[in-house]
Scaffold this active site. Structure first.
Site, PDB file in Angstrom:
ATOM      1  N   CYS A 115      32.939   4.035   1.385  1.00 13.07           N
ATOM      2  CA  CYS A 115      33.348   3.687  -0.172  1.00 13.07           C
ATOM      3  C   CYS A 115      33.052   4.868  -1.105  1.00 13.07           C
ATOM      4  CB  CYS A 115      32.141   2.599   0.327  1.00 13.07           C
ATOM      5  SG  CYS A 115      32.557   1.677  -1.682  1.00 13.07           S
ATOM      6  N   HIS A 217      34.848  -1.091   2.585  1.00 14.77           N
ATOM      7  CA  HIS A 217      33.944  -1.374   3.512  1.00 14.77           C
ATOM      8  C   HIS A 217      34.203  -2.481   4.720  1.00 14.77           C
ATOM      9  CE1 HIS A 217      30.544  -0.043   0.945  1.00 14.77           C
ATOM     10  NE2 HIS A 217      31.088  -0.515   0.504  1.00 14.77           N
ATOM     11  N   GLU A 219      32.934  -1.941   7.890  1.00 11.24           N
ATOM     12  CA  GLU A 219      31.435  -2.393   8.313  1.00 11.24           C
ATOM     13  C   GLU A 219      31.283  -3.431   8.332  1.00 11.24           C
ATOM     14  OE1 GLU A 219      31.493  -0.375   5.886  1.00 11.24           O
ATOM     15  OE2 GLU A 219      30.174  -1.096   4.591  1.00 11.24           O
TER      16      GLU A 219
END
Ligand code: MN
Length: 242
Positions: A115, A217, A219
């Site tokens: 990001c 994202h 994660e």
């Protein structure tokens, strides 16, 4: 065998409430640490510092660098004036992260950026950003999803010559939580993925063994429909410890 140590680049949260107004808290989202552990690495946090020799010593104990999401980047960093839709920035975090990225590149450490991390990688290499997606395209899709980030939101098309293609193939569903995006590419970078509206969703450097940036994202997408653990595994494998 020792697992690779992955440094997570620091960020700061400046408190705006009494009685601790003005305090600068180190600010790390735990989901990044969890993702690194899932990929086979040991996460550590690198706090924001302003002394270059200390910064280099911090980085020297890391086998790879992860640059996470965060606030907007001050446009002065890429030579532009602020536009009305720019949100808040912390210039000293920008300067620290740019230095960290430059030293990681010069020592050829694998870098994964996420990001804002991808945007600052681009800026560190001389690229520029659109300060808001509305300045980039006329009819953007929604890039700030209103559902939780563990859900996918939009598709991307991946460039066949990219490292991302080897992991995910031509199409991938990703989440999305950004209002800025890549404009002019930094030196040595190429586009690895695009959203249907033409917004850049991935960049890579061909000059280094592993420098991969994603606009979404990963994660937040561990083990669900768009499983991102292979991305973290590949990153950590690139440190040559495993
Ligand atoms: Mn997006």
């Amino acid at each position: 065998m020792k697992k690779p140590i992955i440094g997570i680049a620091g960020d700061i949260f400046i408190e705006n409430k009494v009685p601790v107004i003005g305090c600068e808290y180190d600010y790390f989202k735990n989901n990044y640490a969890e993702a690194i552990i899932n990929g086979g690495g040991i996460p550590i946090y690198i706090p924001v510092v302003y002394d270059i020799s200390i910064l280099m010593d911090q980085l020297s104990i890391c086998d790879g660098l992860l640059v996470p999401g965060g606030q907007d980047i001050n446009p002065l960093m890429y030579g532009e004036e602020p536009k009305p839709l720019l949100q808040s920035t912390i210039p000293k975090v920008d300067k620290f992260q740019i230095l960290l990225i430059k030293y990681a590149l010069s020592s050829n450490k694998p870098i994964l950026t996420i990001c804002r991390g991808t945007q600052i990688l681009n800026v560190a290499l001389g690229g520029t950003l659109y300060q808001d997606i509305s300045y980039a395209v006329n009819n953007p899709i929604q890039h700030n999803q209103l559902t939780e980030l563990c859900n996918v939101s939009h598709s991307i098309e991946i460039n066949k010559t990219s490292l991302l293609y080897k992991l995910f193939g031509e199409y991938l569903l990703v989440n999305s939580a950004h209002h800025q995006c890549i404009n002019k590419l930094g030196t040595g970078l190429s586009i690895s993925a695009l959203a249907p509206d033409g917004i850049v969703e991935g960049i890579e450097s061909k000059n280094n063994k592993f420098v991969v940036g994603v606009q979404w994202h990963p994660e937040m997408l561990l083990g669900n429909e768009s499983n991102m653990i292979p991305l973290f595994q590949k990153f950590i494998e690139a440190t040559n410890f495993v």
